[in-house]
Structures are given as structure tokens and as C-alpha cells.
Design an enzyme around this catalytic site. Structure first.
Site, mmCIF file in Angstrom:
data_model
loop_
_atom_site.group_PDB
_atom_site.id
_atom_site.type_symbol
_atom_site.label_atom_id
_atom_site.label_comp_id
_atom_site.label_asym_id
_atom_site.label_seq_id
_atom_site.Cartn_x
_atom_site.Cartn_y
_atom_site.Cartn_z
ATOM 1 N N LYS A 129 11.394 5.712 15.117
ATOM 2 C CA LYS A 129 11.559 4.728 14.049
ATOM 3 C C LYS A 129 11.714 5.388 12.686
ATOM 4 C CE LYS A 129 10.405 1.727 10.835
ATOM 5 N NZ LYS A 129 9.907 2.036 9.487
ATOM 6 N N ASP A 139 11.135 -1.592 14.016
ATOM 7 C CA ASP A 139 9.716 -1.669 13.666
ATOM 8 C C ASP A 139 9.130 -2.926 14.305
ATOM 9 O OD1 ASP A 139 10.244 -3.955 12.093
ATOM 10 O OD2 ASP A 139 10.778 -2.701 10.408
ATOM 11 N N PRO A 183 16.637 1.166 12.864
ATOM 12 C CA PRO A 183 15.180 1.328 12.979
ATOM 13 C C PRO A 183 14.524 0.083 13.570
ATOM 14 C CG PRO A 183 15.957 1.898 10.762
ATOM 15 C CD PRO A 183 17.086 1.226 11.469
ATOM 16 N N ARG A 212 -2.102 10.136 7.907
ATOM 17 C CA ARG A 212 -0.755 10.665 7.657
ATOM 18 C C ARG A 212 -0.808 11.948 6.828
ATOM 19 N NH1 ARG A 212 -1.972 5.906 6.616
ATOM 20 N NH2 ARG A 212 -1.237 4.112 7.823
ATOM 21 N N HIS A 215 8.587 -5.850 13.130
ATOM 22 C CA HIS A 215 9.297 -7.099 12.826
ATOM 23 C C HIS A 215 10.594 -7.208 13.610
ATOM 24 C CE1 HIS A 215 6.962 -6.029 9.133
ATOM 25 N NE2 HIS A 215 6.465 -7.206 9.404
ATOM 26 N N ARG A 262 0.818 -1.209 0.000
ATOM 27 C CA ARG A 262 0.000 0.000 0.000
ATOM 28 C C ARG A 262 0.852 1.259 0.000
ATOM 29 N NH1 ARG A 262 -4.176 3.282 2.546
ATOM 30 N NH2 ARG A 262 -3.372 3.168 4.651
#
Length: 271
Positions: free
Chosen positions: A212, A231, A229, A169, A233, A121
Site C-alpha cells: 500500500k 487502504d 493504493p 513507525r 477505505h 494525526r
DNA sequence: TCCCAGGCGGTAG
DNA sequence: CTACCGCATGGG
């Protein structure tokens, strides 16, 4: 066309690493294309032979630094603790990844969009943003658009950006664009900042830029190789494989590429 | 369908 | 300082 032989360099892995949302594989096999700023580039690779479809001048002045071609990535891989089997496998899986030097402004906006969003996306959002606000590139038939400059985006309203699918956003994009245009945060000064921590802190003054996203910008645009970073994961990996803390000391100064090996391993190699 | 994605800003305790 | 909540949207 420029042809070079490169070690630890994989267009496929660079593309899949998700640093640049405007690089993708074409219909031709092993062939990729990329728009960075207002520059279009086509590339192909067979083994360690890489072809760049551009002039000598453009290759040397622009794409060599962009892809970090002069750097020796084997020295990063060699620093990995041989007893750390997880990291060893991760680096083996993504050994052709490079840390790019992307345009700062472009990286700020794309990683604002990336938050709490999936990569498919994100690509769509950025495509629509470029088509709506970017300058059309000189191309034979195809509709290619440069990334919008701050001036291009100055006229964008929050409503328009929401209609493009940016979601919440949209406000971050509007506010951040204004901060840059008004000089409250200076891109030039950010480029000149020597220390990662200073650049990170300055970036976090922008609306929608937290730890991040600031780290992604530091790593993928400013080439601060110590940025790491974290995140969702990476968080999971830290919790699962590094319960007693990640060996930050050992990887000081190269934590960024280590992060990319982990990210790529989790998202692409394990699938 | 329903969960989740390269989080952030704000508020409450 | 930490813990939570709301935010938009669509891909899989």
C-alpha cells in the site's frame, strides 16, 4: 503572481485529497499554502481562476509539473464507464483533483508515517518532524520549516522519533533513512525506473514499505498512474461495490486517478 | 469512553 | 500461499 485559468482543477479538492500533508487552507478564504521540500507557495482560487504567488520561473519549472497543470483530466473522467453510477458520482465529486508530483524522499517518509494512522494525526507528526529536523525557511515572522533531507534525518534516533509521537513507525524511519543514505536503495534510480512494477518492488525493500505504501509513493511522487493504493477505505468500496472484481482492464494506465476519485468521495463527499 | 486510522513485519499452519 | 498478531498514539 501568476494567474491562470484551469479546468478540472480545485485547490480545495487537491488539499483535501490527502496526497500532500503539508498543504492547507489559510485563514483567508479560498487561499491555501504549501511547503514542498524547501519551497513555500501561497495560492488562491475563484472558480477556474487560480493564482500562484511565485515567480514565472518557479511556476513553470516547479509548480506546473508539481500540480500536473499541463495534463487534461477530462480525458480520464471520460473513460469512466457511464453505467458505473458509483464511479461516475465519485469522479463528479472530485473532478478537480490532480495527481501531484511530490518529492520522492518526502513522500517515502510521509507515507511511512501515514500507515495505521489518521490524517489529522499524520499532519501533526509531519509538522513536528519538520520543526525538529528541517531547516528553517526565510520567512517574515512565521516559523516555517523545510522537510528534513536524508542528511538532516541521519542523526535522528528511534527514541527521539518516538518522543515526537511517531510510535512504532520510528524504527521504519531510522532504517529507511539509513538505506537511502547508504545507497542500498537509490532515489535517483527510482526516479529513472520506467515501469511501475519495478519501482514498486524496489520501494518494498525499504523497512516499513509494503504494497500500500509503495503504491502511494509510486502514484504521488513517481507519477506511475497505474498504481492503485488499497487502504481500508478502498477495501470496503471494493467489497461493497465491486464484488465481482474491479474493472482493472478498463482503467489500465489511469487506475491511480480513479483510486483518488474513490478515496476522496468516501472521505470527503460522503463524510 | 472506546474505536479506529491511507499497514507492516513476523510467525504459524 | 493465507491467517493471524503486535505494534503506538491521539482524534472524534
Amino acid at each position: 503572481m501568476i494567474t491562470v485559468e484551469l479546468d478540472n482543477f480545485s485547490l480545495k479538492q487537491i488539499c483535501e485529497s490527502g496526497q500532500c500533508f503539508r498543504m492547507r487552507e489559510t485563514e483567508e478564504t479560498d487561499t491555501y499554502e504549501l511547503i514542498a521540500g524547501d519551497k513555500y507557495l501561497k495560492m488562491s482560487q475563484q472558480g477556474s481562476i487560480v493564482n500562484f504567488y511565485c515567480s514565472d520561473m518557479e511556476f513553470i519549472c516547479y509548480w506546473v509539473p508539481y500540480f500536473d497543470i499541463d495534463a487534461d483530466y477530462s480525458r480520464y473522467i471520460e473513460k469512466i464507464n457511464p453505467r458505473d453510477s458509483y464511479l461516475r458520482k465519485a469522479a463528479e465529486c472530485g473532478s478537480g483533483i490532480r495527481i501531484l508530483r511530490q518529492d520522492l524522499w518526502e513522500t517515502i517518509i510521509t507515507f511511512l508515517i501515514s500507515q495505521q494512522n489518521n490524517i489529522a494525526r499524520i499532519r501533526g507528526c509531519i509538522d513536528r518532524l519538520c520543526a525538529r529536523y528541517g531547516e528553517k525557511l526565510e520567512t517574515d515572522g512565521r516559523e516555517l520549516y523545510a522537510f528534513p533531507t536524508p542528511e538532516n534525518l541521519a542523526c535522528a534516533t528511534e527514541t527521539e522519533l518516538r518522543e515526537l509521537g511517531m510510535g512504532y513507525r520510528a524504527r521504519y524511519i531510522v532504517d529507511t533513512t539509513r538505506s537511502i543514505l547508504e545507497g542500498d536503495v537509490s532515489l535517483e534510480k527510482l526516479y529513472q525506473m520506467k515501469y511501475y512494477r519495478n519501482a514498486r518492488k524496489e520501494l518494498m525493500r525499504l523497512s516499513g514499505v509494503g504494497e500500500k505504501v509503495a503504491d502511494c509513493i509510486c502514484l504521488f511522487a513517481l507519477h506511475h498512474m497505474d498504481a492503485f493504493p488499497v487502504d481500508t477505505h478502498i477495501r470496503q468500496v471494493l467489497d461493497e461495490h465491486y464484488r465481482r472484481g474491479f474493472p482493472n482492464r478498463r482503467y489500465h494506465g489511469i487506475r491511480g486517478i480513479i483510486q483518488q476519485y474513490i478515496f476522496y468521495y468516501e472521505l470527503v463527499c460522503r463524510e
